[in-house]
Scaffold this active site. Structure first.
Site, PDB file in Angstrom:
ATOM      1  N   GLU A 167     -59.833  46.446  25.987  1.00  0.00           N
ATOM      2  CA  GLU A 167     -58.694  46.087  26.853  1.00  0.00           C
ATOM      3  C   GLU A 167     -57.354  46.651  26.359  1.00  0.00           C
ATOM      4  OE1 GLU A 167     -58.920  41.819  27.236  1.00  0.00           O
ATOM      5  OE2 GLU A 167     -60.988  41.897  27.940  1.00  0.00           O
ATOM      6  N   ASN A 212     -64.084  49.384  26.157  1.00  0.00           N
ATOM      7  CA  ASN A 212     -64.453  48.319  27.104  1.00  0.00           C
ATOM      8  C   ASN A 212     -63.210  47.768  27.796  1.00  0.00           C
ATOM      9  OD1 ASN A 212     -66.533  46.461  28.077  1.00  0.00           O
ATOM     10  ND2 ASN A 212     -65.568  44.876  26.820  1.00  0.00           N
ATOM     11  N   HIS A 251     -65.895  41.391  35.658  1.00  0.00           N
ATOM     12  CA  HIS A 251     -65.581  39.999  36.020  1.00  0.00           C
ATOM     13  C   HIS A 251     -65.095  40.034  37.468  1.00  0.00           C
ATOM     14  CE1 HIS A 251     -66.200  38.357  32.047  1.00  0.00           C
ATOM     15  NE2 HIS A 251     -65.445  39.304  31.540  1.00  0.00           N
ATOM     16  N   GLU A 281     -69.911  42.600  31.217  1.00  0.00           N
ATOM     17  CA  GLU A 281     -69.558  41.168  31.240  1.00  0.00           C
ATOM     18  C   GLU A 281     -69.635  40.589  32.660  1.00  0.00           C
ATOM     19  OE1 GLU A 281     -65.824  40.413  29.189  1.00  0.00           O
ATOM     20  OE2 GLU A 281     -66.236  41.936  27.667  1.00  0.00           O
ATOM     21  N   ASP A 283     -69.872  38.606  35.928  1.00  0.00           N
ATOM     22  CA  ASP A 283     -69.986  37.264  36.510  1.00  0.00           C
ATOM     23  C   ASP A 283     -69.133  37.237  37.765  1.00  0.00           C
ATOM     24  OD1 ASP A 283     -67.415  36.994  35.392  1.00  0.00           O
ATOM     25  OD2 ASP A 283     -68.052  35.601  33.824  1.00  0.00           O
TER      26      ASP A 283
HETATM   27  O1  G3I Z   1     -64.075  27.834  18.191  1.00  0.00           O
HETATM   28  C1  G3I Z   1     -63.136  26.891  18.728  1.00  0.00           C
HETATM   29  C2  G3I Z   1     -63.629  25.509  18.542  1.00  0.00           C
HETATM   30  O2  G3I Z   1     -63.721  25.237  17.166  1.00  0.00           O
HETATM   31  C3  G3I Z   1     -62.685  24.523  19.258  1.00  0.00           C
HETATM   32  O3  G3I Z   1     -63.227  23.253  19.200  1.00  0.00           O
HETATM   33  C4  G3I Z   1     -62.500  24.931  20.724  1.00  0.00           C
HETATM   34  C5  G3I Z   1     -61.491  24.032  21.442  1.00  0.00           C
HETATM   35  O4  G3I Z   1     -60.889  24.728  22.499  1.00  0.00           O
HETATM   36  O5  G3I Z   1     -62.032  26.249  20.761  1.00  0.00           O
HETATM   37  C6  G3I Z   1     -62.958  27.155  20.198  1.00  0.00           C
HETATM   38  O6  G3I Z   1     -62.564  28.467  20.360  1.00  0.00           O
HETATM   39  C7  G3I Z   1     -62.570  28.974  21.682  1.00  0.00           C
HETATM   40  C8  G3I Z   1     -63.661  30.024  21.807  1.00  0.00           C
HETATM   41  O7  G3I Z   1     -63.575  30.613  23.071  1.00  0.00           O
HETATM   42  C9  G3I Z   1     -65.079  29.459  21.620  1.00  0.00           C
HETATM   43  O8  G3I Z   1     -65.363  28.548  22.636  1.00  0.00           O
HETATM   44  C10 G3I Z   1     -61.210  29.561  21.938  1.00  0.00           C
HETATM   45  O9  G3I Z   1     -60.251  28.533  21.973  1.00  0.00           O
HETATM   46  C11 G3I Z   1     -61.224  30.309  23.248  1.00  0.00           C
HETATM   47  O10 G3I Z   1     -59.995  31.021  23.383  1.00  0.00           O
HETATM   48  C12 G3I Z   1     -62.373  31.298  23.274  1.00  0.00           C
HETATM   49  O11 G3I Z   1     -62.359  31.936  24.501  1.00  0.00           O
HETATM   50  C13 G3I Z   1     -63.121  33.136  24.581  1.00  0.00           C
HETATM   51  C14 G3I Z   1     -62.190  34.281  24.983  1.00  0.00           C
HETATM   52  O12 G3I Z   1     -62.944  35.442  25.219  1.00  0.00           O
HETATM   53  C15 G3I Z   1     -61.174  34.592  23.885  1.00  0.00           C
HETATM   54  O13 G3I Z   1     -61.815  35.034  22.709  1.00  0.00           O
HETATM   55  C16 G3I Z   1     -64.203  32.912  25.614  1.00  0.00           C
HETATM   56  O14 G3I Z   1     -65.155  31.975  25.125  1.00  0.00           O
HETATM   57  C17 G3I Z   1     -64.920  34.244  25.910  1.00  0.00           C
HETATM   58  O15 G3I Z   1     -65.788  34.075  26.994  1.00  0.00           O
HETATM   59  C18 G3I Z   1     -63.875  35.293  26.281  1.00  0.00           C
HETATM   60  O16 G3I Z   1     -64.544  36.507  26.463  1.00  0.00           O
HETATM   61  C19 G3I Z   1     -63.736  37.601  26.932  1.00  0.00           C
HETATM   62  C20 G3I Z   1     -64.277  38.869  26.276  1.00  0.00           C
HETATM   63  O17 G3I Z   1     -64.286  38.726  24.868  1.00  0.00           O
HETATM   64  C21 G3I Z   1     -63.442  40.086  26.682  1.00  0.00           C
HETATM   65  N1  G3I Z   1     -63.370  40.198  28.144  1.00  0.00           N
HETATM   66  C22 G3I Z   1     -62.932  38.990  28.841  1.00  0.00           C
HETATM   67  C23 G3I Z   1     -63.805  37.786  28.458  1.00  0.00           C
HETATM   68  C24 G3I Z   1     -63.411  36.544  29.228  1.00  0.00           C
HETATM   69  O18 G3I Z   1     -62.101  36.158  28.907  1.00  0.00           O
END
Ligand code: G3I
Length: 377
Positions: A167, A212, A251, A281, A283
């Site tokens: 990105e 990506n 997405h 990715e 969905d």
């Molecule tokens: O790990 C912590 C956990 O300890 C805590 O309890 C919880 C409370 O909110 O947060 C957890 O971390 C979160 C993590 O996902 C795991 O669930 C982060 O806050 C959250 O920001 C994170 O979001 C991820 C996001 O990327 C940012 O990294 C999403 O799951 C994930 O689906 C999303 O994936 C991205 C791709 O990497 C790139 N393209 C877009 C895609 C969707 O946004």
């Protein structure tokens, strides 16, 4: 975060799951059309057509949710870590690397004869808390290089591909080249992308190095503009011989017109350069969609079918991954994407009870539509 107990559980799950028997257990109906195990799985259909079919996974779910692990084992031949290989997951402190969770995914993949993609080595999001106070213009290039050498080096020879940079193009950027004004650009300089790819190539010469991005799928003015900027970036990397593939995140949202030809032209342009394309990715967001659950499922399935059929007709599109496998665990469950009526979104091939959705059947049919002439991997 995956602790040692969870890691051992993944290892136990690895040993216990037989892909065929495990997924048969998902199918509650005696109707043969709902038996999606074994020869009826996404995986079997993809393999018949020389394709990789994948999904994003979380190691703590592989360890703690046997039904989820069985689904991943039986349906998928290409995994990607949804979060476990990002900076914040691997870098608890500036001088520490923790591969426990990422290694658990690799162990799962290896025991189920699945490939694994790395996601990702350089992104403006998911940076650890220490990043802002520790990384400066003076040390950013060295910090990036050390991360990539260590992480790509750790997995060297074992991964299908790496999302090296994620990105990096932002249509809102004031720069003519569209490079996102990110910590990496500001601290490491405008050739940070080349630096990342070069370092990754040295650290793991076998992984397919991938750029990506999202927002490049449709023929809307915004997507067309971003796609052109992504193409220019990829052409630059290709001229230096340091890129192998482009990841089109995909997405998508209910109502999207996926019949445009712009993306296919882009894919063909990449083919002319000898590059592969991965749908990384997929969905479908139904946050704003009207109608009944069945209406919305039909819309999600339409997009899966049309989009995947168009893309898989292109021989250099070799892999299709969804961002998750079950609606129980999708990033679209987060409050930001909640539907006003409170109903759960259904963006993935399996619903929250692990039953195949309309999207599953659309995806499987699209895999079967792969022209024989497209060849095998
Ligand atoms: O790990 C912590 C956990 O300890 C805590 O309890 C919880 C409370 O909110 O947060 C957890 O971390 C979160 C993590 O996902 C795991 O669930 C982060 O806050 C959250 O920001 C994170 O979001 C991820 C996001 O990327 C940012 O990294 C999403 O799951 C994930 O689906 C999303 O994936 C991205 C791709 O990497 C790139 N393209 C877009 C895609 C969707 O946004």
């Amino acid at each position: 975060m995956l602790n040692r107990r969870d890691f051992l559980k993944v290892s136990a799950a690895v040993a216990a799951i037989s892909p065929l028997s495990a997924v048969r257990a998902q199918s509650s109906s005696s109707d043969s059309s709902s038996d999606v195990s074994g020869a009826n799985s996404l995986r079997a259909h993809a393999e018949q057509h020389g394709l990789l079919v994948g999904c994003a996974v979380a190691p703590e779910r592989l360890a703690n949710d046997a039904q989820y692990a069985a689904l991943v084992a039986g349906q998928i031949n290409l995994l990607v870590a949804e979060n476990a290989m990002k900076w914040h997951a691997l870098r608890p402190a500036p001088d520490k690397f923790d591969f426990t969770a990422a290694d658990a995914i690799l162990a799962f993949a290896e025991s189920h004869n699945q490939k694994l993609r790395g996601h990702n080595l350089c992104w403006h999001e998911a940076l650890p808390d220490w990043f802002a106070s520790t990384v400066t213009k003076a040390n950013a290039r060295q910090t990036l290089t050390k991360h990539i050498e260590t992480v790509a080096g750790h997995f060297a020879g074992k991964l299908h591909s790496w999302d090296v940079v994620n990105e990096a193009i932002d249509p809102a950027s004031p720069r003519p080249d569209g490079l996102r004004v990110s910590p990496w650009l500001e601290l490491a300089g405008e050739d940070y992308i080349e630096l990342a790819f070069r370092t990754a190539r040295q650290a793991d010469p076998k992984a397919l190095l991938t750029y990506n991005d999202y927002g490049i799928e449709l023929d809307t003015p915004k997507h067309v503009d971003k796609r052109a900027k992504v193409l220019a970036l990829v052409q630059r990397l290709h001229a230096s011989g340091i890129i192998d593939a482009v990841g089109v995140q995909s997405h998508l949202s209910a109502g999207d017109d996926v019949s445009g030809t712009g993306l296919r032209d882009f894919v063909r342009e990449l083919r002319g350069m000898g590059l592969q394309v991965f749908i990384t990715e997929l969905d479908v967001n139904t946050q704003k969609a009207q109608g009944t659950v069945a209406d919305r499922d039909a819309e999600v399935a339409r997009i899966y079918r049309e989009y995947l059929t168009h893309m898989l007709a292109e021989p250099n599109v070799t892999a299709a991954l969804t961002w998750g496998i079950t609606d129980r665990y999708t990033w679209l469950n987060s409050p930001r994407y909640a539907r006003p009526d409170g109903q759960r979104q259904r963006p993935l091939p399996f619903d929250a009870d692990y039953k195949p959705t309309s999207a599953f059947f659309a995806e499987r049919a699209a895999l079967d539509s792969r022209p024989a002439a497209a060849g095998r991997l």
